[in-house]
Design an enzyme around this catalytic site. Structure first.
Site, PDB file in Angstrom:
ATOM      1  N   HIS A 142      28.018   3.188 -25.598  1.00  0.00           N
ATOM      2  CA  HIS A 142      27.699   2.381 -26.485  1.00  0.00           C
ATOM      3  C   HIS A 142      29.067   1.140 -27.156  1.00  0.00           C
ATOM      4  CE1 HIS A 142      25.240  -0.026 -29.618  1.00  0.00           C
ATOM      5  NE2 HIS A 142      26.238  -0.316 -30.136  1.00  0.00           N
ATOM      6  N   ASP A 166      22.546   5.644 -32.478  1.00  0.00           N
ATOM      7  CA  ASP A 166      23.325   5.645 -32.683  1.00  0.00           C
ATOM      8  C   ASP A 166      24.774   5.985 -33.454  1.00  0.00           C
ATOM      9  OD1 ASP A 166      22.595   4.115 -30.304  1.00  0.00           O
ATOM     10  OD2 ASP A 166      23.082   2.142 -31.478  1.00  0.00           O
ATOM     11  N   CYS A 197      56.075 -12.407  -9.510  1.00  0.00           N
ATOM     12  CA  CYS A 197      57.299 -13.584  -9.486  1.00  0.00           C
ATOM     13  C   CYS A 197      58.262 -13.408 -10.624  1.00  0.00           C
ATOM     14  CB  CYS A 197      57.058 -15.074  -8.809  1.00  0.00           C
ATOM     15  SG  CYS A 197      56.013 -15.555  -9.596  1.00  0.00           S
TER      16      CYS A 197
END
Length: 776
Positions: free
Chosen positions: A106, A142, A581
């Site tokens: 989720h 959920d 660099c």
């Protein structure tokens, strides 16, 4: 473990592939039916592997699970259900059937933002932290127990796409694999979700996405970015609103009256010849789940051609040492042809005749094409340079696109000035300055960021109105040649951009010596930079800008945020395999936190996954080429010989390709070779300094002829300002590192060179100022 994968999309496909690589047996894949005759990527991938694929439009009828579906599922004998991304409602008869149950991904930090539009609401609410959760499925929405969560910072300019592509997609795949690994090892937690802080918001729809202007600007900003392109925030304009101009998504401005007309009335007209892409011989490879097409000849005057004498050289895949293809190898005569083509395009071609605004439009078009080919360019960068694909998407290619868009916006804003001058009366005078392009420019780029370094210089060069001959590094020429192809598709007139793969001693030298080249932009070693500078002086006193070597110091004080210092310290050294660099060449760590800092760094180093750069969970790919790998091994041998402590790494990874272990040295003293010389690889050099000895550590940090970048970590603002003032480097990072931006000038001090890439300052490298005085 025997796993059933239930879901869809590229995310589901990636999770499926990684689970199989981990050695799990995927006994079945359940996905959505084909849409318009096109199969979902997850099902398509599983079918290739011979894994049973089931495509159900629904799992239930009248609230009850369909018996036939349940029976087919149960026959597979899955021990765990994995739901990476699933838009369907799966019955509890399926969810609770396996011995280990089911886990679901989720895209929010549950219990916050339960529901289907979690990413949208994370942005709409202006959350400072986002992330994802993997939880044990239950019959709620959920609300199941948490297994694993990972968080990230939500940036002010994040959108649904950037948040997903930067973190939720790549890290979510890793998280799902990690969760399954924990279950297999019997170590997976089940943490009940707290109700405190729980939120649930519905799915965002077009009818609810209207902008409310009666709220603070930040809330309006969050609402618009949170609604993203789907469903898209909208508003109504009042009847009295007069719109004269409209800015399109790519930044172009057109007359509102032309908005519904054909594009011909508002864009640059080009000849048919200029819009036709010259035919090139291309190498085609099926890799990274796509076909990449790469030109491999020289690009001169708008055409792909063989080198003089049909000379070629091999370009090597650093992941396994195999030959990717033969690339044309430019000779001196080819340089002369390319410079002549660039000179003719500058002096006689359409490039010098079109308006600055039209020049910007062409550059915007080029940036759009680079974005359309972003995944192909990133794949080529991974093949040719060993760049980790996820990093190549965001940095190597992503920043290249940003750079062209940034400088495209500068094209029609390059202005001179009027200057009052003092002369004896009664004379009246007008003095003005004009900023003009210098002419033909030679750009010589390194192998660590092949496309990004090309873009940093070429975008500013073209924005100023010049033409260019580009010499990519001999070991990494392929993205430069693909870029050349895109310039033609964008309508950049022939001869404006030329690309010559070849050796520095031949091609780079001839560009530096050539009397018709008026500017050289070079990124590379200090030794070669000095030679180029001398050649530019002797030949025709041409302009030159140099970004050269570095040994960037990073000073970490005891009063820092240690977690962040460890995280950013790792990034400062190991970002892009250390082939960077501005990499921190030497870390100075205050004595009282030294041992703890080293302990945490080593712990994190051991978690890094070294592997194929095209794998989404790889942290660290191969070094760029074999000669560099050998140099790194010799570098570490120097350190051991001089008495530094090799804490971890220091060896080639025993596998095909040019892989080198992430390495950490401690007890490094100032006189040692590794304290003074740049490794340009994944080697962390750590030295102690005494508590509170501020000026002494600054003296040590500045005791180098390099001055490209530097960094400091401290919570003390006075100390941060003092140190940033004293450090002798072109860039100073405070409590961060590697944070470059297209608008911020970049360049070094001392023997790290002079001149700037990026930002407005970069334009001056490719312009000359002419003074004109009138008397009237």
């Amino acid at each position: 473990m025997k796993i059933a994968v239930i879901g869809q999309s590229l995310f589901g496909q990636e999770v499926y592939c990684h689970l199989r690589k981990e050695g799990h047996e995927v006994v079945g894949v359940f996905t959505v039916p084909d849409k318009d005759g096109k199969a979902d990527p997850l099902g398509l991938e599983a079918e290739k592997d011979g894994v049973p694929v089931f495509k159900y439009s629904r799992w239930r009828a009248k609230g009850q699970a369909l018996p036939d579906v349940v029976a087919k599922y149960q026959a597979l004998g899955a021990e765990l259900n994995v739901l990476p991304f699933c838009s369907q409602f799966i019955p509890m008869e399926i969810i609770s059937a396996p011995r280990h149950g089911s886990i679901i991904y989720h895209p929010s930090l549950l219990p916050r933002h339960r529901g289907a539009s979690a990413i949208n609401w994370t942005l709409i609410h202006g959350d400072k932290k986002g992330g994802f959760s993997i939880f044990w499925a239950d019959d709620g929405l959920d609300t199941g127990d948490l297994l694993l969560q990972k968080e990230c910072e939500v940036l002010p300019d994040d959108t649904v796409s950037t948040l997903y592509n930067r973190f939720l997609f790549p890290e979510g795949i890793k998280g799902m694999v990690q969760a399954v690994r924990l279950i297999a090892e019997g170590k997976a937690p089940r943490l009940p979700q707290p109700e405190e802080g729980a939120t649930y918001e519905g799915i965002q729809k077009k009818e609810t996405a209207k902008i409310n202007w009666d709220q603070p600007a930040e809330a309006i900003h969050n609402w618009i970015r949170g609604n993203d392109k789907v469903p898209g925030a909208w508003t109504e304009a009042c009847e009295q609103l007069l719109v004269k101009n409209i800015q399109l998504e790519d930044g172009k401005m057109i007359l509102a009256s032309n908005f519904f007309k054909g594009a011909a009335s508002s864009v640059l007209e080009l000849t048919e010849a200029e819009l036709v892409t010259a035919e090139a011989v291309r190498v085609e490879m099926a890799v990274n789940k796509r076909t990449v097409r790469m030109p491999h000849q020289l690009f001169i005057g708008g055409e792909f051609v063989d080198a003089e004498g049909a000379k070629t050289s091999e370009t090597i895949n650093p992941t396994d040492g195999s030959v990717i293809c033969q690339v044309s190898l430019a000779q001196v005569t080819d340089v002369d042809k390319a410079v002549a083509a660039a000179k003719d395009a500058f002096e006689n071609g359409r490039w010098g005749k079109i308006s600055a605004r039209d020049r910007g439009r062409l550059m915007y078009r080029l940036a759009d094409l680079m974005e359309q080919h972003q995944e192909e360019l990133a794949t080529i960068e991974a093949l040719d340079a060993g760049a980790v694909y996820t990093l190549a998407l965001k940095t190597h290619v992503g920043m290249s696109i940003q750079t062209f868009r940034y400088f495209a916006g500068w094209c029609d804003k390059i202005q001179g000035s009027t200057i009052p001058i003092n002369q004896a009366r009664p004379n009246r005078n007008l003095t003005l300055t004009r900023k003009e392009p210098v002419g033909v420019c030679g750009i010589i780029i390194p192998w660590n960021y092949p496309l990004m370094m090309l873009s940093w210089k070429t975008a500013a060069c073209l924005a100023a109105g010049n033409t260019v001959v580009i010499k990519p590094a001999q070991v990494t020429p392929l993205t430069a040649l693909k870029f050349a192809e895109l310039t033609l598709k964008a309508g950049i007139p022939k001869g404006v951009v030329n690309v010559l793969p070849g050796s520095g001693s031949l091609v780079g030298q001839r560009l530096s010596d050539h009397p018709d080249v008026r500017k050289i932009g070079f990124t590379g070693s200090t030794e070669v930079g000095k030679h180029i500078m001398k050649s530019c002086a002797i030949s025709n006193v041409k302009k030159v800008s140099l970004e050269l070597g570095g040994k960037s110091p990073l000073i970490i004080f005891a009063d820092c945020d240690l977690n962040k210092a460890v995280q950013m310290g790792m990034s400062s050294v190991f970002f892009n395999k250390g082939e960077n660099c501005i990499a921190a060449g030497r870390l100075f760590v205050e004595d009282s936190i030294h041992d703890e800092f080293v302990r945490r760094v080593v712990e994190e180093v051991r978690k890094m996954k070294v592997g194929n750069p095209l794998d989404r969970d790889t942290d660290h790919g191969p070094q760029n080429h074999h000669a560099h790998l050998v140099k790194l091994m010799e570098y570490c041998q120097h350190g051991v010989k001089e008495g530094a402590t090799l804490v971890c790494g220091g060896n080639q990874v025993p596998r095909p390709g040019f892989f080198f272990e992430p390495t950490v040295f401690t007890d490094v003293e100032d006189h040692m070779f590794i304290a003074k010389e740049e490794s340009f690889g994944p080697v962390m050099i750590i030295s102690r300094f005494a508590d509170g000895d501020l000026d002494a550590v600054l003296s040590r940090a500045n005791a180098t002829e390099f001055g490209l970048a530097s960094g400091v970590f401290t919570r003390d603002i006075n100390k941060a300002l003092y140190v940033s003032d004293k450090l002798q480097a072109g860039t100073v990072f405070v409590n961060t590192y590697n944070k470059t931006d297209v608008a911020a000038p970049f360049g070094g001090f001392k023997q790290s060179g002079f001149g700037k890439d990026l930002g407005e300052a970069a334009l001056n490298e490719y312009l000359r100022v002419k003074t004109v005085t009138f008397e009237y």
